[in-house]
Design an enzyme around this catalytic site. Structure first.
Site, mmCIF file in Angstrom:
data_model
loop_
_atom_site.group_PDB
_atom_site.id
_atom_site.type_symbol
_atom_site.label_atom_id
_atom_site.label_comp_id
_atom_site.label_asym_id
_atom_site.label_seq_id
_atom_site.Cartn_x
_atom_site.Cartn_y
_atom_site.Cartn_z
ATOM 1 N N ILE A 1 38.690 38.563 40.847
ATOM 2 C CA ILE A 1 39.911 37.983 42.002
ATOM 3 C C ILE A 1 40.042 36.545 41.763
ATOM 4 C CG2 ILE A 1 39.798 37.827 44.391
ATOM 5 C CD1 ILE A 1 37.624 39.810 44.496
ATOM 6 N N CYS A 2 41.268 36.161 42.199
ATOM 7 C CA CYS A 2 41.754 34.826 42.230
ATOM 8 C C CYS A 2 42.808 34.857 43.499
ATOM 9 C CB CYS A 2 42.161 34.235 40.997
ATOM 10 S SG CYS A 2 43.848 35.029 40.602
ATOM 11 N N ARG A 3 43.719 33.752 43.442
ATOM 12 C CA ARG A 3 44.590 33.663 44.510
ATOM 13 C C ARG A 3 45.837 34.646 44.291
ATOM 14 N NH1 ARG A 3 49.161 30.778 44.403
ATOM 15 N NH2 ARG A 3 50.278 30.400 46.284
#
Length: 107
Positions: free
Chosen positions: A65-67
């Site tokens: 997961i990231c932005r």
């Protein structure tokens, strides 16, 4: 290079609401996770992944997961090349509407 599997933020939210155990790793920077992360996720910054690769189970499906999904996609490509079972959360936290908490409040 093989195509990287993806999962939507909605699918993750539904699985967590059903009580499913997911292996989630948030690769954003410290200030980003302090603004809110999925409570069930572990935090390993993208740049720390090569040094912490042993903390990731090669056999377990791990969702990154990231932005927005770009950095986590890069991490997935890197780890998939090394034989890891990885999935990218498409759209990242920008598209996630489930529960989040600042990292400092996650036990």
């Amino acid at each position: 290079m093989y195509e990287i599997k993806e999962i939507s933020p909605e699918e993750i939210q539904q699985k967590l609401e059903k009580g499913e155990k997911l292996e989630l790793i948030d690769v954003r920077e410290d200030e980003e996770v302090e603004a809110g992360m999925i409570p069930q996720a572990r935090h390993i910054r993208m740049n720390d992944i090569p040094d912490q690769i042993d903390a990731i189970d090669k056999e377990k499906e791990t969702i990154f997961i990231c932005r927005s999904g770009a950095r986590s996609g890069n991490v997935c490509a890197y780890l998939q090349d090394k034989g890891y079972n990885v999935v990218n959360m498409a759209g990242g936290m920008l598209d996630y509407n489930g529960e989040t908490k600042p990292k400092s409040q996650i036990v």
